[in-house]
Enzyme design. Sequence first.
Site, mmCIF file in Angstrom:
data_model
loop_
_atom_site.group_PDB
_atom_site.id
_atom_site.type_symbol
_atom_site.label_atom_id
_atom_site.label_comp_id
_atom_site.label_asym_id
_atom_site.label_seq_id
_atom_site.Cartn_x
_atom_site.Cartn_y
_atom_site.Cartn_z
ATOM 1 N N ASN A 77 90.093 -35.868 25.129
ATOM 2 C CA ASN A 77 89.447 -36.194 23.849
ATOM 3 C C ASN A 77 88.900 -34.931 23.175
ATOM 4 O OD1 ASN A 77 87.306 -35.576 25.444
ATOM 5 N ND2 ASN A 77 86.170 -37.478 25.140
ATOM 6 N N THR A 82 85.417 -30.784 25.279
ATOM 7 C CA THR A 82 84.980 -29.444 25.695
ATOM 8 C C THR A 82 85.012 -28.486 24.505
ATOM 9 O OG1 THR A 82 85.659 -29.795 27.961
ATOM 10 C CG2 THR A 82 85.432 -27.512 27.275
ATOM 11 N N ASP A 120 89.246 -41.396 24.798
ATOM 12 C CA ASP A 120 88.018 -41.219 25.563
ATOM 13 C C ASP A 120 88.017 -42.162 26.766
ATOM 14 O OD1 ASP A 120 85.350 -41.042 26.382
ATOM 15 O OD2 ASP A 120 84.705 -40.648 24.305
ATOM 16 N N TYR A 140 74.316 -32.457 36.490
ATOM 17 C CA TYR A 140 75.782 -32.448 36.547
ATOM 18 C C TYR A 140 76.261 -32.665 37.987
ATOM 19 C CZ TYR A 140 80.142 -30.312 37.826
ATOM 20 O OH TYR A 140 81.345 -30.089 38.438
ATOM 21 N N HIS A 141 75.721 -31.872 38.921
ATOM 22 C CA HIS A 141 76.199 -31.991 40.303
ATOM 23 C C HIS A 141 75.866 -33.376 40.860
ATOM 24 C CE1 HIS A 141 76.363 -27.470 40.072
ATOM 25 N NE2 HIS A 141 77.420 -27.669 40.843
ATOM 26 N N GLN A 147 85.457 -28.824 44.898
ATOM 27 C CA GLN A 147 85.915 -27.523 44.440
ATOM 28 C C GLN A 147 84.778 -26.509 44.373
ATOM 29 O OE1 GLN A 147 87.686 -27.172 40.409
ATOM 30 N NE2 GLN A 147 89.407 -26.420 41.594
ATOM 31 N N ARG A 176 81.650 -14.718 33.929
ATOM 32 C CA ARG A 176 80.606 -14.174 33.059
ATOM 33 C C ARG A 176 80.351 -12.693 33.357
ATOM 34 N NH1 ARG A 176 76.651 -16.217 30.761
ATOM 35 N NH2 ARG A 176 74.895 -15.580 32.070
ATOM 36 N N THR A 191 74.516 -10.208 35.492
ATOM 37 C CA THR A 191 73.283 -10.937 35.816
ATOM 38 C C THR A 191 73.342 -11.811 37.073
ATOM 39 O OG1 THR A 191 74.046 -12.720 34.356
ATOM 40 C CG2 THR A 191 72.546 -11.080 33.399
ATOM 41 N N ARG A 223 67.513 -21.314 37.432
ATOM 42 C CA ARG A 223 67.756 -22.563 38.163
ATOM 43 C C ARG A 223 66.705 -22.758 39.248
ATOM 44 N NH1 ARG A 223 74.280 -23.120 38.532
ATOM 45 N NH2 ARG A 223 74.691 -22.166 36.518
ATOM 46 N N GLU A 259 66.953 -23.211 42.839
ATOM 47 C CA GLU A 259 67.945 -23.150 43.923
ATOM 48 C C GLU A 259 67.479 -22.115 44.936
ATOM 49 O OE1 GLU A 259 71.661 -21.714 42.244
ATOM 50 O OE2 GLU A 259 70.718 -19.920 41.437
HETATM 51 N N1 USQ Z 1 74.780 -17.359 38.633
HETATM 52 C C1 USQ Z 1 74.237 -16.092 38.529
HETATM 53 N N2 USQ Z 1 74.370 -15.429 37.339
HETATM 54 C C2 USQ Z 1 75.037 -15.959 36.274
HETATM 55 C C3 USQ Z 1 75.607 -17.241 36.406
HETATM 56 C C4 USQ Z 1 75.458 -17.918 37.604
HETATM 57 O O1 USQ Z 1 73.624 -15.578 39.470
HETATM 58 O O2 USQ Z 1 75.110 -15.294 35.238
HETATM 59 C C5 USQ Z 1 74.632 -18.069 39.918
HETATM 60 C C6 USQ Z 1 73.977 -19.435 39.805
HETATM 61 O O3 USQ Z 1 72.579 -19.327 39.827
HETATM 62 C C7 USQ Z 1 74.558 -20.149 41.009
HETATM 63 C C8 USQ Z 1 75.941 -19.536 41.175
HETATM 64 O O4 USQ Z 1 75.942 -18.327 40.414
HETATM 65 O O5 USQ Z 1 73.810 -19.872 42.138
HETATM 66 C C9 USQ Z 1 77.056 -20.408 40.662
HETATM 67 O O6 USQ Z 1 76.806 -20.731 39.306
HETATM 68 P P1 USQ Z 1 78.018 -21.027 38.302
HETATM 69 O O7 USQ Z 1 77.434 -21.151 36.932
HETATM 70 O O8 USQ Z 1 79.096 -20.050 38.506
HETATM 71 O O9 USQ Z 1 78.570 -22.390 38.878
HETATM 72 P P2 USQ Z 1 77.952 -23.854 38.916
HETATM 73 O O10 USQ Z 1 76.880 -24.065 37.911
HETATM 74 O O11 USQ Z 1 77.617 -24.147 40.342
HETATM 75 O O12 USQ Z 1 79.170 -24.755 38.453
HETATM 76 C C10 USQ Z 1 80.528 -24.301 38.477
HETATM 77 C C11 USQ Z 1 81.337 -25.179 37.528
HETATM 78 C C12 USQ Z 1 81.321 -26.601 38.042
HETATM 79 C C13 USQ Z 1 81.809 -26.635 39.475
HETATM 80 C C14 USQ Z 1 80.989 -25.700 40.344
HETATM 81 C C15 USQ Z 1 81.505 -25.567 41.753
HETATM 82 O O13 USQ Z 1 80.790 -25.101 36.216
HETATM 83 O O14 USQ Z 1 82.143 -27.404 37.201
HETATM 84 O O15 USQ Z 1 81.691 -27.947 39.961
HETATM 85 O O16 USQ Z 1 81.033 -24.374 39.782
HETATM 86 S S1 USQ Z 1 80.195 -25.279 42.886
HETATM 87 O O17 USQ Z 1 79.391 -24.165 42.422
HETATM 88 O O18 USQ Z 1 80.811 -25.038 44.174
HETATM 89 O O19 USQ Z 1 79.380 -26.484 42.884
#
Ligand code: USQ
Length: 413
Positions: free
Chosen positions: A32, A35, A74, A181-182, A208, A240, A252, A325, A327
């Site tokens: 749809n 994103t 959708d 989200y999670h 994943q 990023r 970062t 976050r 965490e």
């Molecule tokens: N992080 C940084 N700096 C940044 C961005 C992120 O240190 O600039 C850290 C976050 O704090 C976190 C880790 O990197 O500890 C992962 O963050 P992320 O934004 O790369 O990933 P996340 O929010 O966990 O979500 C992404 C996808 C999501 C997928 C998930 C897999 O957006 O769709 O489900 O990765 S997982 O992380 O294994 O849950």
Amino acid sequence: MKVLITGIDGYSGWPLALHLLSRGHDVVGVDNFVTRRRVREVGSWSATPIPSFAQRQSLVNQLLGKELPFHRGDLGRYDFVARVLEEERPDAIVHLAEQRSAPYSMIDVHHAVTTQVDNVVGTLHLVYAMRDHCPDAHLVKMGTMGEYGTPNVDIPEGFFEIEYRGRQDRLPFPRQAGSWYHWSKVFDSGDVMFASKIFDLRATDVMQGVIYGIRTAEMTDRRLLTRFDFDETWGTALNRFIAQAVLGLPITPYGKGEQIRGFIALEDSVQSLRLAVEHPADRGEYRVFNQFDAAYSVNQLAETTHQIATELGLSPRIEHPPDPRIEAEQHYYAPIHERLYALGYQRTRELSEVVREMFTDLLRYRRRLEARRHVVMPTIGWRRADNPAALNARVAASSAPPSAEPPPPVQDR
Ligand code: USQ
């Protein structure tokens, strides 16, 4: 096989479609385009210019000699979902059509609610429509390693044997998600597990890890590239970091930077989804695959990015902003990931090779990154109440309306 991909227009859906088509499968798409809209909502865009879906269909036709049928709609509308499944009767459904950003879900109550409603309702509609129109199809559902959180013990693939007060059982491993989200993915997992039991469905829940990368082997033409998000809401850690290095912004790793996650290259992610599709679960079986290649701390990824950026003549620097976050910034992390390997999965891409490739691509799209540099640094906090105002200010500051996106470039290789 005939594979229906929900969310075919997204970061993973598009490369998966190309990969399955190149392996001789038939693919049908559903999307749809939410994103595209939600990335505009936060004032950002994809670093790679993305053709319209109609253009993508003709490119597939022209370059791969394949048809790519598509249904725009959708998953929140049951009549739409039922009609598509009745019409298409696929052998497999890869369900990627979910709100995928943890930060987006944390903006405010409305973004939390829309994330959970979209994700849970879409999945429920799919399993009911499968029951009624294609009960023998196999559902490959995109879950996330983030469902498990960071427990101080090894993480199994979905289930574990437990002995408690002298009795034993095999139970789902506890979930401790770290964002709305999670948590939506946790609820989905429960629903898919239950649906497979009551409707006798075949289901694979793919937990994943974080995906990184910009291209796959099938992207032989620049117009076939997938989207690449780098803003704080839609960009993920390593993607990023590379964009930050190209822009001369600080890389970062949040807080102490010792947060460890499982990571997988885009190319290997589509390989593993194909393997899941080609080896369906049994009727009534709900199985779980932990899908990642290697676990890295965000500090390790920042250092790899820094090193390669320096080799390329850039002047990167690493800064540690306070973690927005809630965490653990230092923790044990040892998930098991064996089941995909048992199906023949092999890692094909090394981290440093993919990082170099991303730099090459992103340097080409530097002007598009520059135009959105104001949306890269973090502003969305897990606890903050003023997020909508910050977000609105940034959208207003966005330098060009989405309609100003340049047309896709012509073929370059
Ligand atoms: N992080 C940084 N700096 C940044 C961005 C992120 O240190 O600039 C850290 C976050 O704090 C976190 C880790 O990197 O500890 C992962 O963050 P992320 O934004 O790369 O990933 P996340 O929010 O966990 O979500 C992404 C996808 C999501 C997928 C998930 C897999 O957006 O769709 O489900 O990765 S997982 O992380 O294994 O849950």
